[in-house]
Every structure is written in structure tokens, then in C-alpha cells.
Design an enzyme around this catalytic site. Structure first.
Site, PDB file in Angstrom:
ATOM      1  N   GLY B 209      22.570  37.302  39.490  1.00 58.08           N
ATOM      2  CA  GLY B 209      23.641  36.342  39.335  1.00 58.08           C
ATOM      3  C   GLY B 209      24.615  35.811  40.207  1.00 58.08           C
ATOM      4  O   GLY B 209      24.587  36.021  41.324  1.00 58.08           O
ATOM      5  N   LEU B 235      15.732  34.016  35.904  1.00 53.82           N
ATOM      6  CA  LEU B 235      16.765  34.050  36.952  1.00 53.82           C
ATOM      7  C   LEU B 235      16.888  35.152  37.854  1.00 53.82           C
ATOM      8  O   LEU B 235      16.792  36.328  37.441  1.00 53.82           O
ATOM      9  CB  LEU B 235      18.349  33.840  36.253  1.00 53.82           C
ATOM     10  CG  LEU B 235      19.388  33.669  37.380  1.00 53.82           C
ATOM     11  CD1 LEU B 235      19.350  32.505  37.926  1.00 53.82           C
ATOM     12  CD2 LEU B 235      20.878  33.937  36.632  1.00 53.82           C
ATOM     13  N   ASP B 236      16.625  34.943  39.349  1.00 57.51           N
ATOM     14  CA  ASP B 236      16.356  35.898  40.222  1.00 57.51           C
ATOM     15  C   ASP B 236      15.389  37.111  39.962  1.00 57.51           C
ATOM     16  O   ASP B 236      15.678  37.997  40.524  1.00 57.51           O
ATOM     17  CB  ASP B 236      18.116  36.524  40.262  1.00 57.51           C
ATOM     18  CG  ASP B 236      18.943  35.738  40.636  1.00 57.51           C
ATOM     19  OD1 ASP B 236      18.723  34.535  41.411  1.00 57.51           O
ATOM     20  OD2 ASP B 236      20.272  35.910  40.620  1.00 57.51           O
ATOM     21  N   ALA B 237      14.392  36.462  39.187  1.00 54.03           N
ATOM     22  CA  ALA B 237      13.365  37.547  38.975  1.00 54.03           C
ATOM     23  C   ALA B 237      11.947  37.201  39.386  1.00 54.03           C
ATOM     24  O   ALA B 237      11.039  37.645  39.162  1.00 54.03           O
ATOM     25  CB  ALA B 237      13.401  37.939  37.615  1.00 54.03           C
TER      26      ALA B 237
END
Lengths: 292, 292, 292, 292
Positions: B209, B235-237
């Protein structure tokens, strides 16, 4: 952007070294405090073997009792002589002037110019000098004057002389050899003592001289490196500023080593320039002291 | 510049994976040899836990019996179906078309453009897209069309739609988010599955994040990192492509972490693009297999 | 063996921090000089954001005017109160006493014992405590008393009480959890504030809690890590002392990550113990300051 | 513990190299499949410059048609001759026998013995040989026979002869010099070609020979390293197996470099032994190929 640049005040940066003695820190900090300077950075180091004391102090001078242009003299008279100091004084609002030497490879050049352009590297670049025309288009993109000095055995002495004159005319403070594929002469080097930064494409002292990636491949090393250093008259043997390495394997051809090495070279060179420009760096004898 | 690009011939690159079975390598290499292809790179990997076979083969096709435009069909018919392969076929003489998204920070943008300019990164960049105008001047330096899409809560859906249309019009093959400070929508992401590369300024999965350097400073870590990954709707995964780290200390302020992190970000992002463009990279489930 | 231990003299080591004020260095160094102490190490750091001053000073006390056992009192009276310091004073000829907690894995245990045995780590180990018997044979090799405390839900409170009593009886100064696979209670932790060092087998704050290598494999990271930290009542969230990482690839199974991680764990833990034992380390709030 | 050791079956490991030719992989895998072997690992590499093919294959032989003791012959007859292979065949249930040479420093010795003790390193150590008695106590802790061979200029030839006889008597397969501070003779080296592993305490080829940490300090390097390699008759110039490095600074004295270097040395040596013992390593000409 360290603690120093966090301030919007005008600051002076003192870099000094001298034989180790009692009371140096006290004396210097007292001098600053008594004259209404505000210390925002202080780091010191004592080499117990060489019995030598090194210090970096940065202090705000907005309210300083001594006028900016006289601080050097006062410091020399009141402190430096007493302790036999070697010292220099810099001001955070004056950008040093850098001459950038290149040949054909653009990676270091682009890395330096993009950092200057973004404001990360606070330096002026009045000239890019090259023995070839290949990178003129890069200089043009950034509107930096490009000077072409063709080099060969016959004209080397006079060309270097012309380069030095040009640099003098523009008040150049220091020089960066960004993969400049020429050996520069002793005369040139001695005009800028500890003020010429070179990037060598190996982990010095391994693979001194030409074609280090070929030599590294031939030797079968498992790690390659790059080294930035101040240039002295002894080839690839000046004070080392920064080094970094990358793992490689038997799969890597010479071309692949060259490709991977470029990333090391540009980062290691730009870090050295950053330390130099931000006055975090001193050279003494054949070593550097870095305050970061 | 690896073994593959050492050739001046035209080559095809096959990336494939399928359930592990006996005879796959033999069958594929036989297919290439029988049709007068010359293998210049072959690497394979078997995930023993997932029982899945992955391979990258590059072969010269100057003398290939099957016309270039029919190789995909023949391979699918004769081999892929039999082994339930997922595969793709690329040719070394076709540069992929990349859309580059940026906001205000220039370090990744400059790094990508300078590599393209020097020929290290064999990619076409028909467009730089941004939600701000700050970096238009950089695009201009490199003569790349710059498209400004102002983004806010109200116009996000239609602006993304317009971006997708522009990209479609220019036959964009993949997308790079070079510190693009916007969350992109699921619709957008699903239009380019495993074809959107992002750089996150932390060592994922730590500090997912916003403001990871602030979080890293707050936590007092001794190492910072950067992660390039394919973007998924989580998100960001998404699948991680490259990661790298740098040592820091208690002395480093948030500003200093940001400065040091920039070098990680640009190198880690450019490496990911290099692997993607050179077809050394496959994503399966939430992981990447890298042949280097 | 740093500059400090290069001396054969008896030295005192001062670790202190306090709100940043002018004149602290001068005042402390004056106190030492006036009393015939000889400073052999001095390093200081100012956190400009927290406005806090940290210092480590080591000085020879063979000729010191104040008797060893009274230095603490004099320093407190004459200096610490004035500057609201938090400080500690240590002597280089007193080895701290360490309690070593283990479970079944031997790599960290062996690494610590071999360093102690060679004299690299100047520490006394009056006890190895374990909830299993597996490593008794290792303790025996080094002639260190091994105490077996079987742990289960029912007996945890009383077993920890017994451990604390044993440690008190032997004047234990600090505790090392060398892959001790038990969560220790708040009561235990609060008996040794910033004196319990743990090794966590991940790059914190990524993969807090159990089975971090499994989680790392599942996430598909390209780098694994290990973190040594002081234990606080917040799981895996205490002040970080050391971290290190290693590159991994898609080829690495969970077992391979575990194997590679062991090398990180033992080195990162032993480094933290070294810094702690050599008094190079302070914790304040949730961070550590390391003077190395 | 890699994929190979994940099996509880008996396996054979083939390491081979030969001039690159079409059909080698197919031919070998066919040979294994037809005889009811089950491949659990296969990796291959082609050196395009040297035109040489390298492969490591591990296969379960519980159901293998050819008796274990005849596989070598069959393979040689049916395959190796045809392709002019250099090859070796190993079995996962036979631990190689290692002779361990030491002098006075214990860090590498402890590291190796603790790995053997924990089962991580699957090797038998029938003897520890030393020119001094200092480390006998360590050998005793682990119940390993310790042989003292005092060395001087006069007795070197006969002492080495005695060592070789002792090793022959115990069927020693390979030798590890764990900071053995003696130059060994050509005769000795040639008795164990590519079977003597040394650890050199520098980043080779930098600082060949004696006292590399002193030389590194003198040169002012910013990174130190360690190198494990096969011993050849050319001092410190044999095929490199593993290298690793650590950052240092101007603050590090020679003693501190030595201390930090020890961690590199032991890890780099143990990794090399692990690769050798697990048959992941081939040397050809002056380089190693590592399958990991």
C-alpha cells in the site's frame, strides 16, 4: 536528501582532518555556538592506528556573527593552525561545477543527467567533453554544451591542454570520467588532485586495466563488481569511494557480464558523485573517509 | 544480450508449460530438428510439487521448413494439444509495444528511456500516459508522444476507457507502471492479464500500500527493498518478478530512505521489463518462472 | 575485535541518550579527560526529528581518578541529571552472563557456542534451557549445564517461573532465543526489558508468526531474510537489531528455503549477540541505534 | 534438501559433459525411461562459445532394469563413447569420505562439523589432519580421529606422503582445506584432481597469497570477500566454486576485517562442500558449472 538538506537555511559544511588531539570537538563546536551557528550535523572518526582525527560538521549560518566570506579565514586563524588541520569549507547554496567526460557508452551519462535534471544531484554541468561524437545527441537533449576533442597519440598533449583551459575558463571544480576510454596524463591529473572521479568496471584491485569483463569471464568468477575512485597517476589505484557487486554464474557470457555490469557502474559512479557533491567525502593518503 | 541475441539470425522463442509427462523435451526438440530449426537456447524446469513442466526454447528459423506465420498452428496441432500445453511463440525481430504510465517522479522513466535509447531494451514505446503534466518535458526529450489523462473520482471510469482505446489503437502489447500513483481498476487489469508490470517501493509482502518508506522508517528496519510484479486485481499481490534490497541504518531519515530506494526501484523495474521483453519470464498461478 | 578491544587496558563503556542539547559532548569528554581517562572510541548520533542525542564512549580507566565502582554514581550526579540522560556503564573485563534457549534445531546453537569457544564472543553461558532433550548432546560437548523444562499449556506459568528463578540464581544478564519455538509470556519478557534477543526466520515485518518459509514460498518471493530483534510483548514486533537476506528462485522448494535460511539465521543472530555483548547497541522506543 | 533428497528412493546421479551435439538429452532420457528409471531432476547447460554440453540428471533406480553396479558400464558403452562424454555416476545412499585439513582457526571447522552433526551435510569425516595441536579438542568433541603432522621445510615431502597413505587407507574421496595454512605440493594436488576444496580469504583474483585482509585494508577497499575453489598447482588460481562479499568501511581495522571475513569464509566454504557432496558441481578447464 539527508538531515542537512532538510533545512531551508543557509549552511556551511566543514570537512577537516588533523593529528588526533584532545579537545578538538569541544573547540570547534564552541566556536560555532559562540558565533550563533546552529549545528545540524556532526560526525567524527578517529583512526587509532594513524592517530588521525576526521570530522564533518554542518551548521546553519543565517545568524552567524562572522560574515560568510570571512569564516574560512577566522577558522584558519583561530583553530586550524593550532591543530595543524587540513580543512575545507563549503556552502549549501553553491552548486559545484562538474566537467563530464564520456566516450561512446551512454548509461553513466544518462544516469548522471537524469539525477541532475530531477534535482537529486545538486551540481552544475557546464560541459560534456568527448573524444567521439556519439553522445552529442544526449548532451543536446539536456541542453548541455558538448565539446568534441578528437584524441590520438600525436595530439594528446595539446588536446588535454585545450581541455584544461576550457575547464579553467568555466571555473570547473571537479571532473567525472563516465566511462571515458582514455588514459589521462599526469599533468591533467595533478591539476585536479582528488577532484577527478572515475568508474572502473571491475571490483578493484581485481582486473585492473582494459577489458575487465573479459578477464572476469576468463577467470570464472561468481561475482562481478564496479569501483568508483579518485584518479591518481597510478592507474586504477587511487582512493576508492564506492564499490558494489552482482552475482553471476557460468551461464553468463562476456556480453551478459557487460550488460549486468552497466547497472553496477552507473549506480556506483552516481553514488560517488553524490557523496562528493554533498561533501560527505574526504580522501587522505590512499583512502577515503565517508560520512553518510 | 544473452546467447540468444548473439545470433544475427531470425529466431523463434517458445515459452510453454504443461503437466509434467515423459518425453516432452524429446518431442519438442525433435519437432524443431526435423524441420531444420537450430536450437540456440533450451532451459527447462519441473515443479515436482505441482507436477508441472516449464520450458523456454529459442531456435533459428532461417531454414525452417514451416513458414513463420504457420509455426504457431503447427505447434498447437502437433504438440500442444497432446500435452495440454499453455504456450506462446515470439520472434526476435519483432519489438513489443509498451505503454508507459507515470505520474511525477522521473527516475524510473529516465532509466527505461535511456535503456531504450541505447538499444539495450528492444521495445517500442508509442506512448507515455500520465495523470499529471510534470514529465511531459522528459517525453519530449525522447520524442515520445505524451498523453495527459487527468484522473479524479468522477472521471476515472471514462478516462481508463479512453486509455484502453488509445492503447488498442496502437496495438500495445504490455503496460509498465513506472511509479504511476493511481490504483487501476479491475476492468483495466483484466484487459492485460500478466501484461502489466508495476514497481512497488518496498520488499513485498512487507509494507503493502501507500507510503512504504514511512512505514519502514517507523518500523525501524535495517534493510529496504523494491519489488516488480505483474498487476492483478489483488493490490500489490501479483506474481513477483524481481526484488532487490539495500542496507540502511538508524541514521537514515524517511527522505534518505526515499532517495536510496529510488535506485532500487529503477533497477528492479528495468530488470523486470528486460526479462519480459526478452521472453525469459512466465507467470503461472501466483508465481513467475525466470529463465536467465 | 574493534578499536576498543585492541587495548589491553581496562576500559569503561558509556551508552547514553537524552534530549538533544548543546554542549553534551564537550561536557562528557571534559569529565573523562579531567579525571585522567583516555578516550579510545567516541561516536554520537543526533536524531533531528525526535531531537534526541545518542552517544557511545569507551575510555581507559587504569589511571582514572574516580574508583571504578563509583563512576556510575559520579556520572549520574554530575552529568546525567543535568541532561536528563538515560545511560548505562559497562566494563570491558566483565563478561555478561547469557541464558540460551533452544528447541530442536542446532544451527544457531552451534554457531554461538563455537564463537564463544574461540573467544570471538566474550560471554558466559551458565545455562542452556530447552523444552526438548534433542540438543542436550550439544550442550554436553561444550560442558554447559543443560536444563530441560517440558512445556505445555497447563504447566507454562510455573515452568517459566522456575526458569526465571534459575536465571536469577545465576545472575543472568540477558537471554537469547536461538530458534526457541515457544511464545514466552509478558511476565517473562518484562523481567528482561530489551534484554531478550530473538531470531525470526523472515525479513520482518513480512511473514510474522509461524512457518514464514512456507509463506514465502507460497507468495513466490525472490529474496528471503532473517531478523534478530529484542523481544517485546508484541509478537515479532520488537526493535530490530540486524537483518540479512539471500536471493532465491522459483526452483527453491520450501525445504531448500529452510536450508538456505538457516545460514542467514545463525549469522544474523550471532551478529546481534556480538553487538549486544560489546555494548554497541541501544534500543529506544521501537528502534535500535548501532555504533559499529 | 533439494528435490533430489525429497525422495526416499534410491537414486543415481549422472554428471556429464561432452561436445554439443543434437539428440543428447533425448538419448539419455530415453535410456533412463526404457530401463524403468524415474527422472526426478534434470538440468542442462550449453556453452555456445566452447560448444560444450553439460547435464545433471538424477533418477530413481528402485525398479531399474540394470543392476546398480553395472549402470556405469552400460552407460559408458551405450552412450558415453558415442558422444565422447566425460561423466561420473553417483548414488544417493553413499556418503563421500572427506579428509579435513586445519591449522589453528576453528570457525570453518566448527561450521562443517555442526552441519555434519545435524545431518545437513551428508558426508563421512574419517580424519581431521593438522600441522598443529590447537584444534584437537574440537575434533575430540565430535569424536573424529585427529592426526597431527608437524610440517617444516625438511619433512614436508615425507609428511605429505604419509598423509596421502593415511587418506588412501581410509578411501578418502575428497579433501577440504579449512583455513589450512600450508602450501601443498603438486604431487599431493595431482593425487586429487578437482577434489581438493580450499577457502581463500579474499575476493579472488584480488589479493592472492598471504595476508589478504592486511592488503585489503592497505588498499582501502569498501567490500571484502571470500572464495572457495578447487586447488590446482597454480596458487589461488583453480576453478572458483563460490564467492561472497560484505561491505566494510573506513572504520574497519584489519582485526575487524578479519572478524567479519570469518563469517564469509565459513559460509562460502560450507556451500562449496555442500555443492560438491550433493554432486551439483562440475569443473571443466578452469571453471565450474553449478546446477542448483
Amino acid at each position: 536528501m539527508d538531515q542537512a538538506t532538510a533545512t531551508t537555511s543557509k549552511t556551511a559544511i566543514l570537512l577537516m582532518h588533523c593529528p588526533d588531539q584532545k579537545g578538538i570537538i569541544s573547540h570547534i563546536t564552541l566556536f560555532i555556538h559562540e558565533n550563533q551557528g546552529n549545528i545540524i550535523y556532526l560526525d567524527q572518526y578517529v583512526d587509532r592506528v594513524e592517530k588521525r582525527f576526521y570530522m564533518r560538521v554542518e551548521f546553519e549560518i543565517d545568524q552567524f556573527n562572522i560574515p560568510e566570506e570571512k569564516i574560512y579565514d577566522y577558522f584558519e586563524t583561530l583553530l586550524a593552525k593550532k591543530y595543524t588541520m587540513t580543512f575545507n569549507l563549503y556552502f549549501n547554496d553553491r552548486k559545484p561545477k562538474m566537467a563530464l567526460f564520456v566516450t561512446k557508452m551512454s548509461h553513466c551519462l544518462y544516469d548522471i543527467l537524469s539525477r541532475t535534471d530531477s534535482g537529486e544531484l545538486k551540481v552544475e554541468i557546464p560541459m560534456i567533453i568527448s573524444n567521439h561524437l556519439h553522445l552529442k545527441k544526449v548532451a543536446d537533449k539536456f541542453n548541455i554544451p558538448f565539446y568534441h576533442f578528437e584524441m590520438n597519440k600525436e595530439n594528446k598533449v595539446e588536446q588535454e591542454k585545450a581541455q584544461l583551459e576550457l575547464m579553467k575558463k568555466h571555473n570547473i571544480n571537479f571532473v567525472v570520467l563516465a566511462r571515458y576510454m582514455q588514459i589521462i596524463s599526469s599533468d591533467f591529473i595533478e591539476s585536479y588532485p582528488n577532484k577527478i572521479i572515475n568508474i572502473h568496471h571491475s571490483f578493484l584491485p581485481a582486473f585492473v586495466g582494459a577489458k575487465p569483463y573479459h578477464a572476469a569471464h576468463e577467470r570464472g568468477v561468481k561475482i562481478i563488481g564496479a569501483t568508483s575512485h579518485y584518479v591518481t597517476t597510478d592507474l586504477d589505484a587511487g582512493p576508492i569511494i564506492e564499490q558494489d557487486v552482482a552475482k553471476v554464474s557460468h551461464k553468463d557470457t562476456v556480453k551478459e557480464l557487460i550488460r549486468k555490469g552497466k547497472d553496477l557502474e552507473k549506480i556506483v559512479l552516481s553514488r560517488a558523485i553524490y557523496q562528493h557533491v554533498n561533501r560527505k567525502l574526504m580522501a587522505y593518503k590512499n583512502k577515503t573517509i565517508i560520512f553518510d
